[in-house]
Design a protein around this motif. Structure first.
Motif, short mmCIF file in Angstrom:
data_model
loop_
_atom_site.label_atom_id
_atom_site.label_comp_id
_atom_site.label_asym_id
_atom_site.label_seq_id
_atom_site.Cartn_x
_atom_site.Cartn_y
_atom_site.Cartn_z
N GLY A 1 9.86 22.02 -76.15
CA GLY A 1 11.25 22.49 -76.16
C GLY A 1 11.82 22.80 -77.53
O GLY A 1 12.96 23.22 -77.66
N PHE A 2 11.00 22.63 -78.60
CA PHE A 2 11.44 23.01 -79.94
C PHE A 2 11.26 24.52 -80.11
O PHE A 2 10.58 25.17 -79.32
N LEU A 3 11.84 25.04 -81.18
CA LEU A 3 11.65 26.46 -81.49
C LEU A 3 10.16 26.73 -81.70
O LEU A 3 9.49 26.03 -82.47
N HIS A 4 9.63 27.74 -81.03
CA HIS A 4 8.20 28.09 -81.12
C HIS A 4 7.85 28.52 -82.55
O HIS A 4 8.64 29.20 -83.20
N GLU B 1 16.34 29.40 -74.17
CA GLU B 1 15.23 28.59 -73.69
C GLU B 1 13.88 29.28 -73.87
O GLU B 1 12.87 28.61 -74.13
N GLY C 1 11.25 28.51 -76.70
CA GLY C 1 10.71 27.16 -76.85
C GLY C 1 9.19 27.06 -76.77
O GLY C 1 8.53 27.81 -76.07
N TRP D 1 20.10 30.04 -80.01
CA TRP D 1 19.01 29.45 -79.23
C TRP D 1 19.00 29.96 -77.79
O TRP D 1 20.04 30.10 -77.16
N THR E 1 15.14 22.06 -83.64
CA THR E 1 16.04 22.14 -82.49
C THR E 1 17.44 22.42 -83.02
O THR E 1 17.82 21.95 -84.09
#
Lengths: 145, 145, 145, 145
Positions: free
Chosen positions: C51-54, C44, C47, C42, C92
């Protein structure tokens, strides 16, 4: 809590309500928390122009099995919102067996997936895969089913 | 070069070859380079458990219209490899009309998309959309048709 | 016949050629006839607004793992024609692991599917599933890969 | 009722919140009830192994534009549940433009679709199409936004 036999009977009752399923003679073979098995015997009326199983029949089996798996797993009424089908090879056989399971249950949405097999003289052959995203109507979710 | 009437007749001939299409009484209403229109009159046998058009019938109409649009645009035989259907609202009506067009023709693959309308007392309503990815068999592509 | 180590190295070489994969630091963890495992740590920059994975990163991992599985199974160059992704839950985690396999290889088309897991303090969680339909270019198929 | 300028600004604010969108420099060019236009300038980091736009970037643009169209049309927060992408041709260009619109809004679900164009010296070329099914979280739907 529903027993396995209750589940199977409940799905058979829903299956009987659907005129298309009666016409095609869909049989609910099995139903438990792990998934649902649906089956049909081949009839000439199911064919596309080259005599293979029509894409609409493939889709009908996958959509129905996915929906039944969602009902068996969640106890809720569900409505298909999206259906996706992969046609892996020409579908010919004496019988077709759809095996569906829930990938992810949810309060508002259920993801199901399905494999469709053709029963041939050489054994079972995977002819299609598919998946559905089902919506759980708000009233059904609130009523716990 | 095929005329528009040739195209329409060629699709009607293919439509007649498919036992499922004859059972459901699919009608090829229109066919030109811009796309294809397919239509059916409602029958009770098409219904799911609540009496709406069965997902399998929705899929059959979309898949068939997409495939016919591909044939009309490319002149090749095609095989559906992937089908995707969005169920926008419960499908009820006296008649259903599928309007499909080719999004991208190709030597090996054709992308088609389709809108399915229900004919109701309040006019036409969009009830589903869908798309197919069709494979052009190598021998068909080489033979130019 | 390629050995397992050859396969892994061949995919790592392709992975290195892709600027996006280098930016995201995709790691090809495993590759054999059964499938491919791809992983990222992960960062940043991956995101979406909460804030989750795009979704684009989810899709990139699934598409890449599916493509690599197709290359590992067939030895051919392949091109994604269709991609489908199911977002099962907010993604996440400290690391994401994509496990892909070929559902059906073919001379002209390959069907792959993939599960994406998030590595969390509570263990691995399935966050997305997906599938791709890949085209084998005619020249690659004729050259046997 | 939101004005068009409010809508555009609201989407630009969401866009700024997403670290991935900032990294890729997504620009919200237009937003109204008819749809949303999203754009990026090509950078080498966006490339797959052959130098075309990476499938993950194609998916990111389509998913984001579809989601923004849903927000613009409904005023609700939404979450992508399913994404489907068709790769029509290799994507190369100086700039990429995603044009998305809502096909069917709903209280619980929104269907959006998108076309992705590459800006080349020969003008705009359609390189991909896609669609998403978005879920409106129950609390957002009840709060009217």
């Amino acid at each position: 809590m529903a027993t396995q036999d209750d589940r199977l009977q409940a799905l058979r009752d829903i299956n009987e309500l659907a005129a298309f399923n009666r016409w095609a003679n869909f049989e609910v073979v099995q139903a438990d928390a792990q998934g649902v098995v649906l089956s049909i015997a081949w009839r000439e009326e199911f064919g596309q122009y080259a005599g293979f199983l029509h894409a609409g029949m493939t889709a009908a089996l996958i959509d129905t099995a996915c929906g039944f798996a969602a009902v068996a797993a969640t106890g809720s009424r569900v409505l298909a919102a999206h259906l996706s089908v992969n046609f892996l090879r020409p579908a010919t056989g004496k019988r077709f067996i759809a095996r569906a399971r829930v990938v992810k249950p949810g309060r508002a949405q259920v993801f199901s997936s399905c494999e469709l097999f053709a029963e041939t003289d050489q054994g079972e052959k995977l002819v299609a895969t598919g998946e559905t995203l089902l919506a759980v109507p708000a009233e059904a979710a609130q009523a716990g089913g």
